[in-house]
Design a protein around this motif. Structure first.
Motif, mmCIF file in Angstrom:
data_model
loop_
_atom_site.group_PDB
_atom_site.id
_atom_site.type_symbol
_atom_site.label_atom_id
_atom_site.label_comp_id
_atom_site.label_asym_id
_atom_site.label_seq_id
_atom_site.Cartn_x
_atom_site.Cartn_y
_atom_site.Cartn_z
ATOM 1 N N THR A 112 0.631 -1.193 0.014
ATOM 2 C CA THR A 112 0.041 -0.086 -0.037
ATOM 3 C C THR A 112 1.042 1.276 -0.086
ATOM 4 O O THR A 112 0.502 2.331 -0.613
ATOM 5 N N ALA A 113 1.894 1.285 0.601
ATOM 6 C CA ALA A 113 2.806 2.655 1.110
ATOM 7 C C ALA A 113 3.292 2.855 -0.620
ATOM 8 O O ALA A 113 3.510 4.088 -0.803
ATOM 9 N N MET A 114 3.630 1.912 -1.462
ATOM 10 C CA MET A 114 4.339 2.045 -2.728
ATOM 11 C C MET A 114 3.259 3.026 -3.526
ATOM 12 O O MET A 114 3.670 3.650 -4.208
ATOM 13 N N HIS A 115 2.084 2.449 -3.418
ATOM 14 C CA HIS A 115 0.954 3.349 -4.258
ATOM 15 C C HIS A 115 0.619 4.570 -3.524
ATOM 16 O O HIS A 115 0.417 5.542 -4.246
ATOM 17 N N GLY A 116 0.564 4.701 -2.323
ATOM 18 C CA GLY A 116 -0.035 6.005 -1.823
ATOM 19 C C GLY A 116 1.083 6.849 -1.745
ATOM 20 O O GLY A 116 0.907 8.293 -1.976
ATOM 21 N N LEU A 117 2.441 6.653 -1.590
ATOM 22 C CA LEU A 117 3.422 7.521 -1.517
ATOM 23 C C LEU A 117 4.025 8.052 -2.868
ATOM 24 O O LEU A 117 4.589 9.255 -3.033
ATOM 25 N N VAL A 118 3.878 7.139 -3.808
ATOM 26 C CA VAL A 118 4.406 7.660 -5.033
ATOM 27 C C VAL A 118 3.746 8.891 -5.555
ATOM 28 O O VAL A 118 2.544 8.698 -5.567
ATOM 29 N N ASP A 119 4.049 9.858 -6.250
ATOM 30 C CA ASP A 119 3.151 10.931 -6.702
ATOM 31 C C ASP A 119 2.979 10.874 -7.991
ATOM 32 O O ASP A 119 3.507 11.418 -8.879
ATOM 33 N N ALA A 120 1.892 10.077 -8.321
ATOM 34 C CA ALA A 120 1.304 9.900 -9.423
ATOM 35 C C ALA A 120 -0.169 9.217 -9.154
ATOM 36 O O ALA A 120 -0.494 8.739 -8.267
ATOM 37 N N ALA A 121 -1.246 9.651 -10.189
ATOM 38 C CA ALA A 121 -2.285 9.321 -9.932
ATOM 39 C C ALA A 121 -2.903 8.016 -10.037
ATOM 40 O O ALA A 121 -3.780 7.454 -9.412
ATOM 41 N N HIS A 122 -1.904 7.163 -10.699
ATOM 42 C CA HIS A 122 -2.244 5.766 -11.029
ATOM 43 C C HIS A 122 -1.067 4.996 -10.982
ATOM 44 O O HIS A 122 0.241 5.339 -11.712
ATOM 45 N N VAL A 123 -0.945 4.076 -10.327
ATOM 46 C CA VAL A 123 0.408 3.134 -9.977
ATOM 47 C C VAL A 123 -0.009 1.703 -10.174
ATOM 48 O O VAL A 123 -1.089 1.277 -9.918
ATOM 49 N N ASP A 124 1.012 1.013 -11.164
ATOM 50 C CA ASP A 124 0.748 -0.561 -10.980
ATOM 51 C C ASP A 124 2.020 -1.115 -10.533
ATOM 52 O O ASP A 124 3.151 -0.622 -11.039
ATOM 53 N N HIS A 125 1.782 -2.123 -9.817
ATOM 54 C CA HIS A 125 2.995 -3.080 -9.268
ATOM 55 C C HIS A 125 2.567 -4.502 -10.003
ATOM 56 O O HIS A 125 1.613 -5.077 -9.543
ATOM 57 N N LEU A 126 3.699 -4.997 -10.919
ATOM 58 C CA LEU A 126 3.247 -6.223 -11.389
ATOM 59 C C LEU A 126 4.397 -7.295 -11.623
ATOM 60 O O LEU A 126 5.626 -6.674 -11.184
ATOM 61 N N HIS A 127 3.991 -8.464 -11.639
ATOM 62 C CA HIS A 127 4.977 -9.726 -11.681
ATOM 63 C C HIS A 127 5.180 -10.258 -12.971
ATOM 64 O O HIS A 127 5.008 -11.457 -13.295
ATOM 65 N N PRO A 128 5.613 -9.611 -14.339
ATOM 66 C CA PRO A 128 5.581 -10.074 -15.431
ATOM 67 C C PRO A 128 6.947 -10.854 -15.475
ATOM 68 O O PRO A 128 8.057 -10.528 -15.003
ATOM 69 N N ASP A 129 7.065 -12.041 -16.284
ATOM 70 C CA ASP A 129 8.086 -12.846 -16.445
ATOM 71 C C ASP A 129 9.533 -12.158 -16.974
ATOM 72 O O ASP A 129 10.440 -12.348 -16.369
ATOM 73 N N SER A 130 8.960 -11.321 -17.965
ATOM 74 C CA SER A 130 10.172 -10.556 -18.656
ATOM 75 C C SER A 130 10.745 -9.451 -17.411
ATOM 76 O O SER A 130 12.096 -9.390 -17.884
ATOM 77 N N GLY A 131 9.909 -8.848 -16.908
ATOM 78 C CA GLY A 131 10.406 -8.006 -15.843
ATOM 79 C C GLY A 131 11.327 -8.655 -14.734
ATOM 80 O O GLY A 131 12.427 -8.056 -14.392
ATOM 81 N N ILE A 132 10.911 -9.722 -14.340
ATOM 82 C CA ILE A 132 11.636 -10.524 -13.316
ATOM 83 C C ILE A 132 12.903 -11.071 -13.809
ATOM 84 O O ILE A 132 13.753 -11.304 -13.173
ATOM 85 N N ALA A 133 12.796 -11.468 -15.151
ATOM 86 C CA ALA A 133 14.037 -11.852 -15.482
ATOM 87 C C ALA A 133 15.278 -10.764 -15.410
ATOM 88 O O ALA A 133 16.550 -11.123 -15.197
ATOM 89 N N LEU A 134 15.100 -9.512 -15.855
ATOM 90 C CA LEU A 134 15.893 -8.586 -15.634
ATOM 91 C C LEU A 134 16.262 -8.229 -14.212
ATOM 92 O O LEU A 134 17.277 -8.207 -13.812
ATOM 93 N N ALA A 135 15.027 -8.348 -13.545
ATOM 94 C CA ALA A 135 15.315 -8.165 -11.972
ATOM 95 C C ALA A 135 16.076 -9.232 -11.362
ATOM 96 O O ALA A 135 16.744 -9.153 -10.210
#
Length: 681
Positions: A112-135
């Motif tokens: 919840t903190a990630m979404h509330g504290l980031v200064d943007a009206a809309h926030v997505d936090h996702l677990h895509p395979d391609s993104g986690i491959a880089l991560a």
């Protein structure tokens, strides 16, 4: 205006469902989305700034307004001033409850903190395979810069929580050109000033990462192919999987019984057919959503694909003993005085080269999703190894997630399991009548059920009435056919991972006098009920014994097994055969903690396939009454004057298998409303 009619909420729900519907974007129940906006405070009548964010435990693809947590942003922002530091950040989760706005809604998640504290009206936090491959790539930070330039910022691994929210908020503030982040070891976060912009940014990160991996990956990221681990032909593969399943379930259930799932997805088979799979599997998964469901690493059979079933079983048991020792050592290395107790040392994922993946959980959905998460992990490892070297988060960090006090609290909030939770049932003749009622009752009490019937379409329809394939499946069986019975048991094992309850219910009847009964009539009824029950019990017993978890076998016999009525010789004789099978099998299977009992109903007219197929008309003729009055006739001849219904028989079956009659075997339960001539003597 209700919350669900708020434009920001409507846009958030639509975006979440679109993102969650595509597995390339995120895994089941993984990730979270949010929107900020205003609504009228019903107390003051003034506008108030709110955050709507997917709550704990929900799934994006099926998100509804009820699955959102709604918080006041002014109160959330004040939390920054009272934040006691990363060592005490878990305390902030409880403080979210004091920021909630309105009634109902979901519990706020750790993100919840990630979404509330980031200064943007809309926030997505996702677990895509391609993104986690880089991560999870060893040089993920450099790859992020190479692929995205300044538009996406690398964030080193940090456990989800309040500090991670502060970190991402600071990164966005310092990098106004950025549209999102790669979170080391974890996933991605993206944002936008509109819902459409946030979604577009998320998809751009996901698709750009995937395209780069596809273009630049080395040809064999899992190493050279191993001929001895090549996938077996499908029929042979699935037969071997079914033969191994009882053994694998037994090792996955040493601490507590589990339900299973089997997958021979091409990606799994390819992974296991290449040389680097032992090294990669030993490194375990990385994304918290992955290893919370798959455990830190799988158990991998180290025999070639063509190893015999008996050799594979023996080796799996050896590897299981080593796995338990290794998991205990992992727990001991990292646990302290405040750590929750160890939750079990059995594997959740078992990999067999040439065959596939066996996954386990507290129910079918959990088992299936665990397998889906490990499939995600395979895609992640492929991407990371294709560009770099797979380097998941440290073991100590995995332990901090797995045995997190907040995770333990979530587990403790889970509702008490139903009486038949984790139990797997096979009911024959279950597409209608008594069998269908039994299947429905067992499922209602928490079991998963294979509905076996001569008519596959009717079996599948009956299963669909109960629920999806995570609850019930329909399988075809002619119980008089030895091969068909083996196939039905195998399909049950592959669908649910094992077998605990077997109900021999399949039957038919021809109402004829002695002189009218032909040898064909006699053979037909004995083939279906006497021989059929024997074949089902014998085939199922192999799985029950191999699992070592005990079990129940129930015969739906009849009051006719002890009651001598007119014009009924073939049916009554075969029911007497079934009744004695109960006694014989109770004596033989007791050493394996398999209990065998029977139910003796009187005539069950309502919903009965037997009565509808001519039996009812013949019995009515025998008794000189109208067929429509047959149920009432049977009721009036009983002591209780009550008609026996399919649900009445189902109640008796549940009484036998529901966990209360733990010391009862070899029993026949009359369910006939009291027929004195059928009293057991």
């Amino acid at each position: 205006m209700s919350e669900s009619q708020n434009p920001a909420v409507e846009a958030l729900i639509a975006r979440s469902q679109r993102l969650g519907a595509d597995p390339k974007n995120t895994n089941y129940a993984g990730g979270n989305t949010s929107a900020k906006g205003t609504a009228v405070d019903p107390v003051t009548g003034e506008d108030v700034e709110l955050l709507w964010v997917k709550g704990s435990g929900g799934d994006l693809g099926t998100l509804t307004p009820e699955g959102l947590a709604t918080l006041r942003l002014d109160r959330m922002r004040k939390m920054v001033d009272t934040y006691p530091g990363v060592e005490r950040e878990d305390e902030m989760v409880a403080a979210f409850d004091y920021c909630l706005h309105g009634k109902g809604g979901a519990a706020p998640s750790i993100d919840t903190a990630m979404h509330g504290l980031v200064d943007a009206a809309h926030v997505d936090h996702l677990h895509p395979d391609s993104g986690i491959a880089l991560a999870t790539a060893a040089d993920g930070e450099q790859l992020t810069a190479t692929i995205f330039g300044e538009q996406v910022v690398w964030v080193p691994w940090r456990r989800p929580g309040f500090q991670l929210g502060l970190d991402i908020a600071a990164i966005k503030e310092k990098n106004p050109q950025a549209i999102g982040c790669i979170l080391g070891g974890h996933g991605i976060t993206a944002w936008g000033e509109t819902s459409e912009e946030a979604e577009a940014n998320s998809l751009w990160i996901i698709d750009t990462a995937a395209a780069h991996i596809a273009e630049h990956s080395r040809p064999e990221p899992f190493g050279p192919a191993l001929a001895e681990n090549a996938p077996l032909p499908q029929t042979e593969r699935r037969a071997k999987a079914a033969a191994l399943m009882p053994t694998i379930r037994s090792i996955a259930s040493e601490d507590k019984p589990q339900v299973g799932h089997f997958s021979d997805d091409d990606a799994v088979l390819e992974f296991l057919a290449h040389a680097e799979h032992p090294r990669l599997a030993a490194l375990g998964t990385s994304c918290p959503d992955h290893f919370l469901r798959t455990k830190v690493k799988p158990l991998v059979l180290d025999l070639p694909a063509d190893a015999s079933v008996e050799d594979a079983k023996a080796r799996l048991r050896e590897l299981h003993a080593a796995y338990r020792e290794d998991y205990q050592a992992y727990y001991d290395r990292h646990a302290d005085a405040d750590s929750p107790a160890i939750r079990g040392a059995d594997p959740a994922i078992v990999l067999v080269p040439g065959v596939g993946m066996f996954s386990f959980g507290k129910d079918k959905q959990t088992a299936r999703v665990a397998g889906e998460f490990y499939l995600n992990a395979i895609h992640v490892m492929r991407g990371a190894e294709g560009l770099s070297t797979y380097a998941p988060i440290d073991e100590s960090e995995k332990f901090r997630i797995e045995y997190w006090a907040l995770e333990e609290a979530k587990l403790q909030r889970m509702p008490e399991p139903k009486p038949l939770a984790t139990r797997i049932a096979l009911v024959t003749g279950a597409a209608s009548g008594i069998g269908k009622a039994i299947a429905q009752r067992l499922a209602a009490e928490g079991a998963v059920v294979a509905i076996a019937d001569l008519d596959l379409e009717k079996a599948r329809a009956a299963a669909a009435e109960i629920g999806g394939t995570d609850v019930a499946v329909g399988v075809a069986v002619d119980v008089s056919d030895e091969d068909a019975v083996q196939q039905a048991v195998d399909e049950t094992l592959l669908a649910f991972g094992g077998l605990d309850i077997v109900v021999n219910n399949a039957g038919l009847s021809l109402s004829k006098s002695l002189l009218e009964t032909t040898a064909k009539d006699w053979d037909l009824q004995h083939d279906v009920m006497a021989k059929g029950s024997f074949l089902v019990s014998r085939t199922a017993a192999g799985a029950l014994i191999e699992q070592g978890l005990g079990g129940d076998v129930v015969y739906i016999s009849s009051k006719n097994s002890v009651f001598a009525g007119p014009n009924n010789i073939a049916y009554s004789a075969t029911k007497a055969d079934q009744a004695h099978q109960v006694r014989l099998l109770a004596a033989e299977l007791g050493e394996h903690q398999v209990r065998v009992n029977g139910v003796n109903p009187d005539g069950v007219v309502q919903g009965s396939g037997i009565f509808a197929s001519g039996w009812g008309a013949n019995r009515a003729k025998t008794y000189g009454i109208e067929e429509k009055d047959l149920g009432k006739f049977y009721a009036q001849r009983t002591i209780l004057k009550r008609e026996v219904l399919p649900s009445t028989v189902a109640n008796a079956v549940f009484a036998l298998v529901g966990g209360e009659l733990t010391h009862t075997t070899g029993l026949h339960v009359p369910v006939d409303a009291g027929v004195a001539a059928a009293f057991l003597r």
